[in-house]
Enzyme design. Structure first.
Site, PDB file in Angstrom:
ATOM      1  N   GLN A  76       8.598   0.966   7.305  1.00  0.00           N
ATOM      2  CA  GLN A  76       9.177  -0.365   7.453  1.00  0.00           C
ATOM      3  C   GLN A  76       9.712  -0.862   6.109  1.00  0.00           C
ATOM      4  O   GLN A  76      10.370  -0.111   5.399  1.00  0.00           O
ATOM      5  CB  GLN A  76       8.111  -1.303   8.030  1.00  0.00           C
ATOM      6  CG  GLN A  76       7.714  -0.981   9.457  1.00  0.00           C
ATOM      7  CD  GLN A  76       8.738  -1.485  10.463  1.00  0.00           C
ATOM      8  OE1 GLN A  76       9.510  -2.399  10.188  1.00  0.00           O
ATOM      9  NE2 GLN A  76       8.743  -0.895  11.652  1.00  0.00           N
ATOM     10  N   THR A  78       9.435  -2.407   2.222  1.00  0.00           N
ATOM     11  CA  THR A  78       8.599  -2.521   1.039  1.00  0.00           C
ATOM     12  C   THR A  78       9.429  -3.088  -0.100  1.00  0.00           C
ATOM     13  O   THR A  78      10.642  -3.290   0.034  1.00  0.00           O
ATOM     14  CB  THR A  78       7.970  -1.174   0.644  1.00  0.00           C
ATOM     15  OG1 THR A  78       6.911  -1.410  -0.291  1.00  0.00           O
ATOM     16  CG2 THR A  78       8.987  -0.227   0.031  1.00  0.00           C
ATOM     17  N   HIS A  80      10.293  -2.813  -4.320  1.00  0.00           N
ATOM     18  CA  HIS A  80      10.235  -2.094  -5.592  1.00  0.00           C
ATOM     19  C   HIS A  80      10.693  -3.031  -6.695  1.00  0.00           C
ATOM     20  O   HIS A  80      11.642  -3.821  -6.513  1.00  0.00           O
ATOM     21  CB  HIS A  80      11.146  -0.861  -5.575  1.00  0.00           C
ATOM     22  CG  HIS A  80      10.809   0.131  -4.508  1.00  0.00           C
ATOM     23  ND1 HIS A  80       9.550   0.668  -4.360  1.00  0.00           N
ATOM     24  CD2 HIS A  80      11.573   0.697  -3.531  1.00  0.00           C
ATOM     25  CE1 HIS A  80       9.549   1.519  -3.350  1.00  0.00           C
ATOM     26  NE2 HIS A  80      10.761   1.549  -2.823  1.00  0.00           N
ATOM     27  N   CYS A 175       5.162  -3.033   4.530  1.00  0.00           N
ATOM     28  CA  CYS A 175       5.035  -1.870   5.422  1.00  0.00           C
ATOM     29  C   CYS A 175       4.905  -2.285   6.890  1.00  0.00           C
ATOM     30  O   CYS A 175       4.416  -1.515   7.725  1.00  0.00           O
ATOM     31  CB  CYS A 175       3.856  -0.993   5.006  1.00  0.00           C
ATOM     32  SG  CYS A 175       3.957  -0.454   3.279  1.00  0.00           S
TER      33      CYS A 175
END
Length: 210
Positions: A76, A78, A80, A175
């Site tokens: 799904q 996320t 960064h 997620c």
């Protein structure tokens, strides 16, 4: 790894743009031959949300100014950002003789082993890939995994929260799990950066796939 396997190369790429790195992984994987050595790319990204193939836009709770990139890995949504270590694993799974589920387990174990070196107890979950810890507030996710398999080879990899701004995780259901807490090494008094821990992470991955 089989006896005649090629050496695995590690590359430290510093702070790298997400989309250009993603397309470089695709290009590398498409151009591979049976003689192409495997590689691990170690890096950080500027702030970005990535939405996997099955990703549902409703898991992005606030859009803000952070770009959203829909990509070809599993999983799904996320986040960064700087202060998070990315380890992209560009591996020929056929040559290694392992499947994707086994690879996920080994990547999780590499993070678990790294955290153990800092006296942090961590674990994986069969039904929710990634690495988790428990603290005074309960369970939290400290590392995420997402992979793409193409022609028997994988790319994408794992992200480990080291010392970063965790605020953007509040803008998503990490997620795809509503209310999932996230953690980072700095929460445990670990004074590391992605650059200082990158070599250790690569060593742990090598130990798991050799």
């Amino acid at each position: 790894m089989v006896a005649d396997a090629l050496p695995l190369l590690t590359r430290q790429l510093g702070l790298a743009d997400y989309e250009s790195t993603w397309h470089a992984m695709q290009t590398f994987t498409d151009a591979r031959t049976t003689d192409t050595p495997d590689e691990i790319w170690l890096l950080e990204h500027p702030p970005v949300f990535t939405l996997g193939q099955a990703g549902k836009p409703e898991h992005i709770l606030q859009r803000g100014d952070i770009p959203i990139v829909k990509i070809d890995r599993g999983g799904q949504v996320t986040y960064h950002g700087p202060g998070q270590l990315i380890a992209y694993t560009l591996l020929d799974l056929r040559r290694l003789g392992i499947g994707v589920r086994e690879l996920v387990r080994r990547l999780e174990n590499s993070v678990i082993a790294l955290l153990a070196d800092y006296d942090i107890e961590a674990y994986g979950k069969v039904d929710a890939p990634g690495v988790y810890i428990r603290d005074d507030l309960g369970e939290a996710k400290i590392a995420a995994l997402g992979l793409r398999i193409r022609n028997g080879c994988c790319f994408h990899g794992l992200s480990l929260n080291v010392n970063m701004d965790l605020g953007p995780f509040d803008m998503i259901n990490p997620c795809g799990y509503e209310g999932l807490r996230v953690a980072q090494l700095a929460d445990f008094g670990v004074s590391e950066t992605p650059a200082s821990i990158a070599g250790k992470m690569a060593d742990k991955i090598l130990q798991q796939i050799n």
